[in-house]
Design a protein around this motif. Structure first.
Motif, PDB file in Angstrom:
ATOM      1  N   PHE A  20       0.803  -1.277   0.112  1.00 43.00           N
ATOM      2  CA  PHE A  20      -0.165  -0.014   0.118  1.00 43.00           C
ATOM      3  C   PHE A  20       0.807   1.178  -0.031  1.00 43.00           C
ATOM      4  N   ASP A  21       2.126   1.290  -0.196  1.00 46.03           N
ATOM      5  CA  ASP A  21       3.060   2.353  -0.269  1.00 46.03           C
ATOM      6  C   ASP A  21       2.559   3.360  -1.299  1.00 46.03           C
ATOM      7  N   GLY A  22       2.407   4.604  -1.028  1.00 42.59           N
ATOM      8  CA  GLY A  22       1.859   5.280  -2.106  1.00 42.59           C
ATOM      9  C   GLY A  22       0.308   5.436  -2.359  1.00 42.59           C
ATOM     10  N   VAL A  23      -0.135   4.537  -1.836  1.00 42.44           N
ATOM     11  CA  VAL A  23      -1.786   4.395  -1.873  1.00 42.44           C
ATOM     12  C   VAL A  23      -2.515   4.837  -0.464  1.00 42.44           C
ATOM     13  N   PHE A  24      -2.042   4.170   0.415  1.00 38.91           N
ATOM     14  CA  PHE A  24      -2.780   4.847   1.627  1.00 38.91           C
ATOM     15  C   PHE A  24      -1.378   5.093   2.849  1.00 38.91           C
ATOM     16  N   LYS A  25      -1.849   5.776   3.692  1.00 36.80           N
ATOM     17  CA  LYS A  25      -0.914   5.928   4.764  1.00 36.80           C
ATOM     18  C   LYS A  25      -0.760   5.016   5.756  1.00 36.80           C
ATOM     19  N   THR A  26       0.174   4.065   5.949  1.00 35.52           N
ATOM     20  CA  THR A  26       0.225   2.789   6.564  1.00 35.52           C
ATOM     21  C   THR A  26       0.497   3.319   8.036  1.00 35.52           C
ATOM     22  N   THR A  27      -0.326   3.831   8.673  1.00 35.11           N
ATOM     23  CA  THR A  27      -0.279   4.111  10.169  1.00 35.11           C
ATOM     24  C   THR A  27      -0.641   2.873  10.885  1.00 35.11           C
ATOM     25  N   SER A  28      -0.377   2.845  12.282  1.00 38.60           N
ATOM     26  CA  SER A  28      -0.720   1.850  13.043  1.00 38.60           C
ATOM     27  C   SER A  28      -2.146   1.277  13.010  1.00 38.60           C
ATOM     28  N   THR A  29      -3.069   2.321  12.869  1.00 41.32           N
ATOM     29  CA  THR A  29      -4.648   2.037  12.899  1.00 41.32           C
ATOM     30  C   THR A  29      -4.654   1.327  11.464  1.00 41.32           C
ATOM     31  N   PHE A  30      -4.231   1.721  10.454  1.00 41.15           N
ATOM     32  CA  PHE A  30      -4.391   1.023   9.000  1.00 41.15           C
ATOM     33  C   PHE A  30      -4.058  -0.385   9.021  1.00 41.15           C
ATOM     34  N   LEU A  31      -2.855  -0.464   9.610  1.00 43.42           N
ATOM     35  CA  LEU A  31      -2.296  -1.588   9.654  1.00 43.42           C
ATOM     36  C   LEU A  31      -2.914  -2.719  10.570  1.00 43.42           C
ATOM     37  N   ALA A  32      -3.522  -2.292  11.640  1.00 40.07           N
ATOM     38  CA  ALA A  32      -4.111  -2.864  12.859  1.00 40.07           C
ATOM     39  C   ALA A  32      -5.324  -3.498  12.101  1.00 40.07           C
ATOM     40  N   SER A  33      -6.032  -2.668  11.032  1.00 38.03           N
ATOM     41  CA  SER A  33      -7.159  -2.999  10.381  1.00 38.03           C
ATOM     42  C   SER A  33      -6.927  -4.360   9.587  1.00 38.03           C
ATOM     43  N   SER A  34      -5.865  -4.241   9.063  1.00 30.84           N
ATOM     44  CA  SER A  34      -5.533  -5.583   8.182  1.00 30.84           C
ATOM     45  C   SER A  34      -5.125  -6.870   8.952  1.00 30.84           C
ATOM     46  N   VAL A  35      -4.363  -6.419   9.986  1.00 33.75           N
ATOM     47  CA  VAL A  35      -3.979  -7.622  11.129  1.00 33.75           C
ATOM     48  C   VAL A  35      -5.321  -8.048  12.056  1.00 33.75           C
ATOM     49  N   ASN A  36      -6.262  -7.126  12.094  1.00 33.87           N
ATOM     50  CA  ASN A  36      -7.328  -7.274  13.195  1.00 33.87           C
ATOM     51  C   ASN A  36      -6.822  -7.398  14.554  1.00 33.87           C
ATOM     52  N   VAL A  37      -6.050  -6.614  15.029  1.00 30.39           N
ATOM     53  CA  VAL A  37      -5.342  -6.583  16.199  1.00 30.39           C
ATOM     54  C   VAL A  37      -5.509  -5.181  16.646  1.00 30.39           C
ATOM     55  N   ASN A  38      -5.154  -4.947  17.914  1.00 29.80           N
ATOM     56  CA  ASN A  38      -5.212  -3.534  18.522  1.00 29.80           C
ATOM     57  C   ASN A  38      -3.940  -2.835  18.043  1.00 29.80           C
ATOM     58  N   PRO A  39      -3.964  -1.349  17.848  1.00 36.03           N
ATOM     59  CA  PRO A  39      -2.846  -0.755  17.417  1.00 36.03           C
ATOM     60  C   PRO A  39      -1.828  -0.830  18.175  1.00 36.03           C
ATOM     61  N   VAL A  40      -2.047  -1.033  19.461  1.00 42.46           N
ATOM     62  CA  VAL A  40      -0.940  -1.003  20.259  1.00 42.46           C
ATOM     63  C   VAL A  40       0.233  -2.067  20.075  1.00 42.46           C
ATOM     64  N   ILE A  41      -0.571  -3.234  19.477  1.00 48.28           N
ATOM     65  CA  ILE A  41       0.379  -4.409  19.107  1.00 48.28           C
ATOM     66  C   ILE A  41       1.356  -3.962  17.980  1.00 48.28           C
ATOM     67  N   ILE A  42       0.545  -3.212  16.879  1.00 48.04           N
ATOM     68  CA  ILE A  42       1.198  -2.814  15.614  1.00 48.04           C
ATOM     69  C   ILE A  42       2.196  -1.734  15.981  1.00 48.04           C
ATOM     70  N   ARG A  43       2.175  -0.941  16.934  1.00 45.78           N
ATOM     71  CA  ARG A  43       3.228  -0.117  17.225  1.00 45.78           C
ATOM     72  C   ARG A  43       4.458  -0.673  17.819  1.00 45.78           C
ATOM     73  N   LYS A  44       3.931  -1.634  18.635  1.00 46.73           N
ATOM     74  CA  LYS A  44       5.187  -2.538  19.186  1.00 46.73           C
ATOM     75  C   LYS A  44       5.897  -3.195  18.153  1.00 46.73           C
ATOM     76  N   THR A  45       5.366  -3.798  17.296  1.00 43.25           N
ATOM     77  CA  THR A  45       5.881  -4.497  16.151  1.00 43.25           C
ATOM     78  C   THR A  45       6.732  -3.554  15.345  1.00 43.25           C
ATOM     79  N   LEU A  46       6.058  -2.288  14.926  1.00 47.78           N
ATOM     80  CA  LEU A  46       6.893  -1.339  14.270  1.00 47.78           C
ATOM     81  C   LEU A  46       8.065  -0.737  14.949  1.00 47.78           C
TER      82      LEU A  46
END
Length: 143
Positions: A20-46
């Motif tokens: 999604f580079d250049g298509v969407f901003k890949t924020t923790s909220t956006f990424l969390a919606s794909s993985v279907n987990v809390n954005p906090v988990i995504i922020r730790k992973t990032l």
């Protein structure tokens, strides 16, 4: 035995960032919606992926970007970024030293599990993020 879900989450996060580079901003909220987990988990992973030199993260709503090309990121690198491979297989720490099985389990099973782990990491080194992006593309085409 169940392995940690950290690596699959990290792989999915990196795939989303690449796709999604250049298509969407890949924020923790956006990424969390794909993985279907809390954005906090995504922020730790990032944070772990950033520390490993795989992504850069813009503060606020800037999103994440890959630092390397997908063809240069292996599953082994991702695994190393988010997993503590010393705990991949956990043998009981204090087996009974009076038992011939207990006193030898670390040496006997530990050696075998070490070989298995090394084979797994060798396999991981041969699979890139680009390979998985191609698999996603092919899966979408066959849909």
């Amino acid at each position: 035995m169940q392995f940690s879900f950290r690596m699959p989450v990290a792989v999915q996060v990196l795939l989303c960032i690449a796709k999604f580079d250049g298509v969407f901003k890949t924020t923790s909220t956006f990424l969390a919606s794909s993985v279907n987990v809390n954005p906090v988990i995504i922020r730790k992973t990032l944070g772990q992926l950033k520390a490993a030199g795989l992504v850069e993260v813009a503060a606020g709503v800037g999103g994440a970007k890959l630092v390397k090309e997908p063809c240069d990121i292996t599953l082994k690198e991702i695994f190393g970024a988010v997993e503590d491979d010393e705990d991949l297989f956990h043998i009981q720490e204090h087996p009974n030293p009076q038992c011939p099985v207990g006193r030898n389990i670390h040496k006997v099973l530990g050696d075998k599990l070490s070989v298995i782990k090394n084979h797994m990491l060798e396999d991981f080194a041969n699979i890139t993020l680009e390979d998985l992006l191609e698999d996603i593309h092919n899966a979408e085409q066959s849909r």
